[in-house]
Scaffold this motif. Structure first.
Motif, PDB file in Angstrom:
ATOM      1  N   ILE A  11     -16.850  42.454  84.248  1.00 31.04           N
ATOM      2  CA  ILE A  11     -16.802  41.081  83.720  1.00 31.04           C
ATOM      3  C   ILE A  11     -16.697  40.236  85.169  1.00 31.04           C
ATOM      4  O   ILE A  11     -15.974  40.595  86.053  1.00 31.04           O
ATOM      5  CB  ILE A  11     -15.413  41.104  82.916  1.00 31.04           C
ATOM      6  N   ASP A  42     -21.547  34.044  77.835  1.00 33.20           N
ATOM      7  CA  ASP A  42     -21.554  33.810  76.570  1.00 33.20           C
ATOM      8  C   ASP A  42     -22.404  32.619  76.104  1.00 33.20           C
ATOM      9  O   ASP A  42     -23.380  32.195  76.352  1.00 33.20           O
ATOM     10  CB  ASP A  42     -20.015  33.615  76.109  1.00 33.20           C
ATOM     11  N   ASN A  70     -20.362  36.296  82.196  1.00 30.37           N
ATOM     12  CA  ASN A  70     -19.421  37.261  81.894  1.00 30.37           C
ATOM     13  C   ASN A  70     -19.676  38.611  82.070  1.00 30.37           C
ATOM     14  O   ASN A  70     -19.217  39.833  81.877  1.00 30.37           O
ATOM     15  CB  ASN A  70     -18.780  37.104  79.986  1.00 30.37           C
ATOM     16  N   SER A  87     -22.283  39.287  74.932  1.00 30.32           N
ATOM     17  CA  SER A  87     -23.203  38.673  75.656  1.00 30.32           C
ATOM     18  C   SER A  87     -24.573  38.429  75.489  1.00 30.32           C
ATOM     19  O   SER A  87     -25.097  39.173  74.648  1.00 30.32           O
ATOM     20  CB  SER A  87     -22.900  39.298  77.056  1.00 30.32           C
ATOM     21  N   ASP A 118     -15.781  36.316  86.671  1.00 25.25           N
ATOM     22  CA  ASP A 118     -15.404  34.890  86.215  1.00 25.25           C
ATOM     23  C   ASP A 118     -16.376  33.984  86.770  1.00 25.25           C
ATOM     24  O   ASP A 118     -17.315  34.119  87.537  1.00 25.25           O
ATOM     25  CB  ASP A 118     -13.858  34.741  86.907  1.00 25.25           C
TER      26      ASP A 118
END
Length: 235
Positions: free
Chosen positions: A17, A193, A199, A165, A19
């Motif tokens: 993941i 997303d 993501n 995703s 950010d």
């Protein structure tokens, strides 16, 4: 034709993941230039197979795809067909025998776009000769086991898609000169997303390595015939 890209290594955990702030500064060539955009075309996923290389035995050149749950559900992949042999397969089997191995156990035909990611197993432009260890995890304790194999990274990509995703995905076989067996498989992914927020990210190189008690671990795509000094194979 799918080109070969180079990415920095991103040492993240299995789900990877990322950010939004970090993704904005990382130079990932799979990242769409327009913020908020995904790789979808007209709201739909897609897959493309690179043109076979006519100057080097018709070897596969790579794949590129945009993957989401709808695309994978409506475009199921398929396992490798036994009668479909990508260039270099016969040599790879002979090489396994030379090493004292069983071709049926130690040589695979690797999907570039995995069957779990909508890849078709009846196309030579989606297959390359590879070792079993490169393609899929061997049993724990087996000599030559590779923890970072293609199936591992394909599984991470599929998990990201299943979690929602939209993943821009590219896989490129890397060859030394005119050989038709690659020495590595480069695997890249960049996911967002539905709002375009990053993501997921993956950038890995898997060596086409095979292990034999006779010679240890060797790379099939870098082998040179000791009798002639020639690179092999080229057909």
């Amino acid at each position: 034709m799918v080109s070969c890209w180079r990415l920095m290594f991103w040492p993240f955990a299995a789900v990877r993941i990322v950010d939004q702030a970090l993704a904005a500064v990382l130079q990932n060539p799979l990242r769409d230039e327009n913020p908020g955009d995904s790789c979808l075309r007209g709201g739909l996923g897609w897959r493309e197979y690179g043109d076979p290389d006519p100057n080097n035995g018709g070897r596969a050149t790579g794949i590129e795809a945009c993957l989401d749950t709808e695309w994978i559900e409506t475009h199921p992949g398929s396992s490798t067909q036994k009668d479909i042999n990508p260039p270099g397969t016969d040599w790879a089997k002979d090489f396994a025998r030379y090493l004292g191995l069983l071709p049926s156990a130690d040589i695979n035909k690797c999907h570039l776009l995995a069957d779990t990611l909508s890849g078709e197993g009846g196309r030579t432009d989606n297959l390359v000769p590879c070792s079993r260890a490169t393609n899929f995890p061997k049993r724990l304790g087996d000599p030559g086991r590779m923890e970072d194999n293609m199936r591992k990274f394909e599984g991470e990509t599929r998990a990201a898609v299943d979690a929602g995703s939209i993943v821009h995905y590219r896989v490129v076989p890397v060859y030394a000169g005119p050989r038709t067996v690659p020495y590595a498989i480069e695997m890249y992914a960049y996911g967002t997303d539905r709002n375009g927020i990053p993501n997921f990210a993956l950038s890995e190189t898997v060596a086409n390595t095979i292990y034999s008690p006779r010679v240890g671990s060797v790379n099939m795509g870098l082998w040179t015939d000791s009798r002639t000094g020639s690179v092999v194979p080229t057909n």
